[in-house]
Design an enzyme around this catalytic site. Structure first.
Site, PDB file in Angstrom:
ATOM      1  N   THR A  36       0.817  -1.221   0.000  1.00  0.00           N
ATOM      2  CA  THR A  36       0.000   0.000   0.000  1.00  0.00           C
ATOM      3  C   THR A  36       0.844   1.262   0.000  1.00  0.00           C
ATOM      4  O   THR A  36       0.323   2.358   0.206  1.00  0.00           O
ATOM      5  CB  THR A  36      -0.954   0.004   1.213  1.00  0.00           C
ATOM      6  OG1 THR A  36      -0.186  -0.192   2.405  1.00  0.00           O
ATOM      7  CG2 THR A  36      -1.997  -1.088   1.100  1.00  0.00           C
ATOM      8  N   LEU A  69       3.610   4.176   1.179  1.00  0.00           N
ATOM      9  CA  LEU A  69       3.896   4.832   2.454  1.00  0.00           C
ATOM     10  C   LEU A  69       2.657   5.577   2.943  1.00  0.00           C
ATOM     11  O   LEU A  69       2.566   6.794   2.855  1.00  0.00           O
ATOM     12  CB  LEU A  69       5.077   5.790   2.321  1.00  0.00           C
ATOM     13  CG  LEU A  69       6.434   5.149   2.071  1.00  0.00           C
ATOM     14  CD1 LEU A  69       7.530   6.212   2.063  1.00  0.00           C
ATOM     15  CD2 LEU A  69       6.749   4.088   3.106  1.00  0.00           C
ATOM     16  N   HIS A  70       1.687   4.824   3.459  1.00  0.00           N
ATOM     17  CA  HIS A  70       0.532   5.450   4.098  1.00  0.00           C
ATOM     18  C   HIS A  70       0.918   5.806   5.533  1.00  0.00           C
ATOM     19  O   HIS A  70       2.096   5.731   5.893  1.00  0.00           O
ATOM     20  CB  HIS A  70      -0.705   4.557   4.015  1.00  0.00           C
ATOM     21  CG  HIS A  70      -0.553   3.230   4.684  1.00  0.00           C
ATOM     22  ND1 HIS A  70      -0.792   3.042   6.020  1.00  0.00           N
ATOM     23  CD2 HIS A  70      -0.160   2.026   4.197  1.00  0.00           C
ATOM     24  CE1 HIS A  70      -0.560   1.771   6.336  1.00  0.00           C
ATOM     25  NE2 HIS A  70      -0.173   1.142   5.248  1.00  0.00           N
ATOM     26  N   LEU A  71      -0.021   6.177   6.373  1.00  0.00           N
ATOM     27  CA  LEU A  71       0.291   6.766   7.670  1.00  0.00           C
ATOM     28  C   LEU A  71       1.181   5.903   8.566  1.00  0.00           C
ATOM     29  O   LEU A  71       2.157   6.389   9.123  1.00  0.00           O
ATOM     30  CB  LEU A  71      -1.006   7.120   8.409  1.00  0.00           C
ATOM     31  CG  LEU A  71      -0.816   7.897   9.712  1.00  0.00           C
ATOM     32  CD1 LEU A  71      -0.050   9.178   9.477  1.00  0.00           C
ATOM     33  CD2 LEU A  71      -2.160   8.186  10.341  1.00  0.00           C
ATOM     34  N   ALA A 126       4.776   5.449   7.114  1.00  0.00           N
ATOM     35  CA  ALA A 126       5.400   6.775   7.074  1.00  0.00           C
ATOM     36  C   ALA A 126       5.835   7.180   8.481  1.00  0.00           C
ATOM     37  O   ALA A 126       6.933   7.709   8.675  1.00  0.00           O
ATOM     38  CB  ALA A 126       4.427   7.809   6.496  1.00  0.00           C
TER      39      ALA A 126
END
Length: 87
Positions: free
Chosen positions: A12, A14-16, A19
């Protein structure tokens, strides 16, 4: 200053969560740490900067570390990215 290319393998991108994990690793070091992707450059110590780069699975980043602990920082960041940033 040292730099190294890495490929994001998280399905997916670098989502939250990844990150945030990347920033946690980067904040352990005094060096100035950035990465570039295309025309964008992001501060690896800022979650908003990392999220704003919109990094997806398979994207190749160029990590750059500049400072007294740049080699240790680079090794830790590359290892964290290659192991999926906690995902």
């Amino acid at each position: 200053m040292i730099s190294q290319k890495v490929v994001i393998s998280n399905p997916t991108g670098l989502h939250l969560r990844p990150a945030g994990n990347l920033c946690k690793v980067a904040m352990n070091y005094k060096s100035h740490i950035t990465f570039s992707y295309g025309d964008n450059t992001a501060n690896a110590k800022s979650v908003l900067s990392v999220l704003g780069a919109c990094i997806k699975c398979g994207d190749e980043l160029t990590l750059k570390c500049d400072g007294p602990d740049e080699e240790e920082a680079m090794d830790a960041l590359v290892q964290a990215i290659e192991t999926g940033l906690g995902e």
